[in-house]
Design an enzyme around this catalytic site. Structure first.
Site, PDB file in Angstrom:
ATOM      1  N   SER A   1     -10.107  -2.305   6.650  1.00 19.08           N
ATOM      2  CA  SER A   1      -9.430  -3.155   5.664  1.00 19.08           C
ATOM      3  C   SER A   1      -8.860  -4.396   6.333  1.00 19.08           C
ATOM      4  CB  SER A   1      -8.303  -2.355   5.006  1.00 19.08           C
ATOM      5  OG  SER A   1      -7.400  -3.187   4.317  1.00 19.08           O
TER       6      SER A   1
ATOM      7  N   THR B   1       3.290  -8.121   2.018  1.00 18.67           N
ATOM      8  CA  THR B   1       3.626  -9.520   2.288  1.00 18.67           C
ATOM      9  C   THR B   1       3.166 -10.415   1.148  1.00 18.67           C
ATOM     10  OG1 THR B   1       3.642  -9.167   4.666  1.00 18.67           O
ATOM     11  CG2 THR B   1       3.228 -11.415   3.919  1.00 18.67           C
TER      12      THR B   1
ATOM     13  N   ILE C   1       0.858  -1.183   0.000  1.00 18.69           N
ATOM     14  CA  ILE C   1       0.000   0.000   0.000  1.00 18.69           C
ATOM     15  C   ILE C   1       0.895   1.235   0.000  1.00 18.69           C
ATOM     16  CG2 ILE C   1      -1.787   1.269   1.246  1.00 18.69           C
ATOM     17  CD1 ILE C   1      -2.643  -1.480   2.395  1.00 18.69           C
ATOM     18  N   THR C   2       1.659   1.404   1.069  1.00 19.14           N
ATOM     19  CA  THR C   2       2.606   2.536   1.108  1.00 19.14           C
ATOM     20  C   THR C   2       4.056   2.051   1.025  1.00 19.14           C
ATOM     21  OG1 THR C   2       2.829   2.457   3.513  1.00 19.14           O
ATOM     22  CG2 THR C   2       1.027   3.802   2.626  1.00 19.14           C
ATOM     23  N   SER C   3       4.263   0.726   1.129  1.00 15.90           N
ATOM     24  CA  SER C   3       5.643   0.207   1.164  1.00 15.90           C
ATOM     25  C   SER C   3       6.100  -0.208  -0.236  1.00 15.90           C
ATOM     26  CB  SER C   3       5.719  -1.009   2.092  1.00 15.90           C
ATOM     27  OG  SER C   3       5.001  -2.092   1.505  1.00 15.90           O
TER      28      SER C   3
ATOM     29  N   ASP D   1      -3.056   5.796   3.694  1.00 14.57           N
ATOM     30  CA  ASP D   1      -3.780   4.686   4.324  1.00 14.57           C
ATOM     31  C   ASP D   1      -4.622   5.265   5.455  1.00 14.57           C
ATOM     32  OD1 ASP D   1      -2.783   1.384   5.580  1.00 14.57           O
ATOM     33  OD2 ASP D   1      -4.681   2.209   4.867  1.00 14.57           O
TER      34      ASP D   1
END
Ligand SMILES: O=P(O)(O)OC[C@H]1O[C@H](OP(=O)(O)O)[C@H](O)[C@@H]1O
Ligand SMILES: Nc1ccnc(=O)[nH]1
Length: 503
Positions: A264, A203, A197-199, A256
């Site tokens: 979520s 995972t 999402i922001t990274s 986010d």
């Protein structure tokens, strides 16, 4: 307007339907108009694309639409212009700071899932949540609406544990170790993850390097009932389907919103039937939650939301002041996670966090006495039992259980930054590290990312390597180098922090 279906090999990430220009003029349809397709009991919404790919009397159906709906070549459908959905009025109510009623939230989520809302309206909704937020009543309604518009999993093997990070810290491959440790102890942990999402690597992006992550709920039920665990992508399932759609907007804006993040995460945990949930809140400079007080407040929200959903939630506030481990990016992180599982040890930040979180879950699941969970988790990791369980997970998810870290390809276009001066590392900028890895192509380019050779507090001499950028193309490498030079992610004591002109 009745037209015949033409199946088009077009994949746009949007629910597009293609209409011939003359046909569109006759029907007074314009680009991006919302239309409803009806064929028997089937109703599908799509956005108009004017195109000569189809003739008059035809409508082109893209692969995006065919993912969830079956249409056959030549099938006759009725096309009806669809006005602005009622949910747009509710989105504007939130934009204006209003409190949304349960039914209004349910309508927005249903319209998102039914593709009645286009990218622009979904992004407006996400942005309004970032600016005006949600209270707990709204968050609970949003969570349940997100879960109940999708499928729910019923796993017999109880108790069902779960772990989820709010993310935000680069290199956070922690749960790839936590899940096999917990499952190796005999507990059930059906882990779902989102993509980044922001990274620079979610995972799901990392696990996908060595196994499939896209499965149906029936396949997941089979895997989890058999081996007690899985590590799958929530977006592939019809599991809280609005989640992955809103995440696409969040990713584009790199935001986010707290209320949406709570919904979520917990909608997926609720849909999986998870009974005991551990939430990881990385805290520190440059991540989603920067202070312990903010983390505590968010923790209380997760626990309250869990109570409303009938789930027992605990929260771990973890150190997020610098990247976890030494790698950022899907393939590089997959290598590091596999190395740690095979060796039973690895970078201190990764091992400490993984055994700490796993220890809490072992205590929550009743297989470790209070205060002994971390010790038990470390023993499971060091004994190789966690690696054996990971092999089972990889095999059941269609990967090669014999995969070795060196088998995982990483970007071969590289550039290494070295220390401009001697001294101690005083800071590593999380946002800059993520920005460099994303400029290099991560997460879409699996091999892109960063290898870190230093951490805060370590001493370096001038000329020592600090980090290496990996990319899959020279163009991407050049972009990442420019970004790295501009942001200087690693600070060494004594370096000039800022240079101010004679303003
Ligand atoms: O860091 P960013 O991209 O914002 O957050 C998204 C990541 O955080 C969570 O991690 P986990 O699945 O609990 O390991 C999500 O699943 C995803 O991988
Ligand atoms: N917003 C989110 C953050 C982290 N994980 C999720 O699944 N969703």
């Amino acid at each position: 307007m009745k037209v015949k279906v033409r199946i088009l090999d077009v994949y746009s990430g949007r629910y597009s339907v293609f209409i011939n220009e003359k046909e569109a003029m006759k029907a007074k349809l314009h680009p991006d108009d919302l239309v409803k397709l009806e064929a028997g009991k089937k109703t599908v919404y799509g956005s108009v694309v004017i195109s000569s790919l189809v003739k008059e009397g035809e409508i082109g159906i893209s692969r995006d639409v065919l993912q969830l709906h079956s249409f056959s070549e030549g099938e006759v459908v009725t096309v009806i212009p669809s006005g602005t959905p009622e949910s747009v009025r509710y989105i504007k109510k939130k934009m204006n700071g209003g409190k949304l009623r349960k039914v209004e939230i349910e309508t927005i989520i249903k319209d998102i899932v039914d593709r009645k809302l286009r990218d622009i309206e979904i992004s407006s909704f996400v942005t309004s949540l970032e600016i005006n937020g949600l209270d707990m009543d709204e968050i609970a309604a949003l969570t349940i609406a997100m879960a109940e518009t999708g499928d729910m999993l019923d796993i017999d093997r109880k108790p069902i544990m779960d772990v989820h990070s709010i993310g935000g810290v680069p290199g956070n491959k922690t749960n790839i170790l936590v899940v096999p440790i917990v499952a190796a102890a005999g507990l059930t942990i059906p882990k779902t993850s989102s993509r980044a999402i922001t990274s620079a690597a979610g995972t799901a992006d990392v696990v996908e390097v060595f196994a499939d992550v896209s499965f149906s709920l029936d396949e997941i039920k089979r895997i989890v009932e058999k081996i007690g665990a899985c590590m799958v992508w929530g977006g592939a399932l019809n599991l809280a389907p609005a989640d992955d759609i809103t995440i696409k907007s969040e990713r584009a804006l790199s935001i986010d919103p707290t209320g949406l993040m709570l919904a979520s995460i917990m909608s997926k945990k609720y849909a999986m039937g998870s009974q005991y949930v551990l939430i990881d809140i990385p805290t520190g400079k440059g991540v989603k939650v920067e202070s312990v007080d903010q983390a505590r407040a968010l923790a209380r929200d997760f626990i309250e939301l869990g109570k409303r959903l009938g789930q027992y939630v605990e929260v771990a506030i973890t150190y997020g002041g610098q990247p976890i481990g030494h790698t950022v990016g899907p393939a590089l992180e997959a290598r590091e996670a596999l190395q740690a599982l095979m060796a039973g040890t690895g970078p201190g930040s990764l091992i400490e966090k993984a055994t700490g979180l796993a220890g809490v879950l072992l205590e929550m699941g009743g297989v470790a006495p209070a205060g002994m969970g971390k010790k038990m988790a470390r023993e499971i990791l060091e004994s190789g039992k966690a690696y054996q369980k990971m092999r089972e997970i990889i095999e059941e998810q269609g990967g090669n259980p014999d995969i070795k870290p060196e088998d995982i390809p990483v970007g071969d276009k590289t550039y290494t930054f070295t220390a401009p001066t001697s001294g101690y590392i005083t800071a590593i900028d999380n946002k800059a590290i993520t920005g460099i890895a994303r400029a290099a192509g991560a997460p879409e380019d699996k091999g892109a990312g960063i290898e870190l050779y230093v951490k805060v507090g370590e001493k370096v001499k001038e000329g020592d390597p600090l980090f290496t950028i990996h990319a899959e193309s020279e163009a991407r490498l050049d972009q990442a180098i420019v970004f790295a030079r501009r942001t200087e992610p690693i600070r060494i004591e004594g370096m000039v922090l800022q240079r101010i002109g004679n303003i």
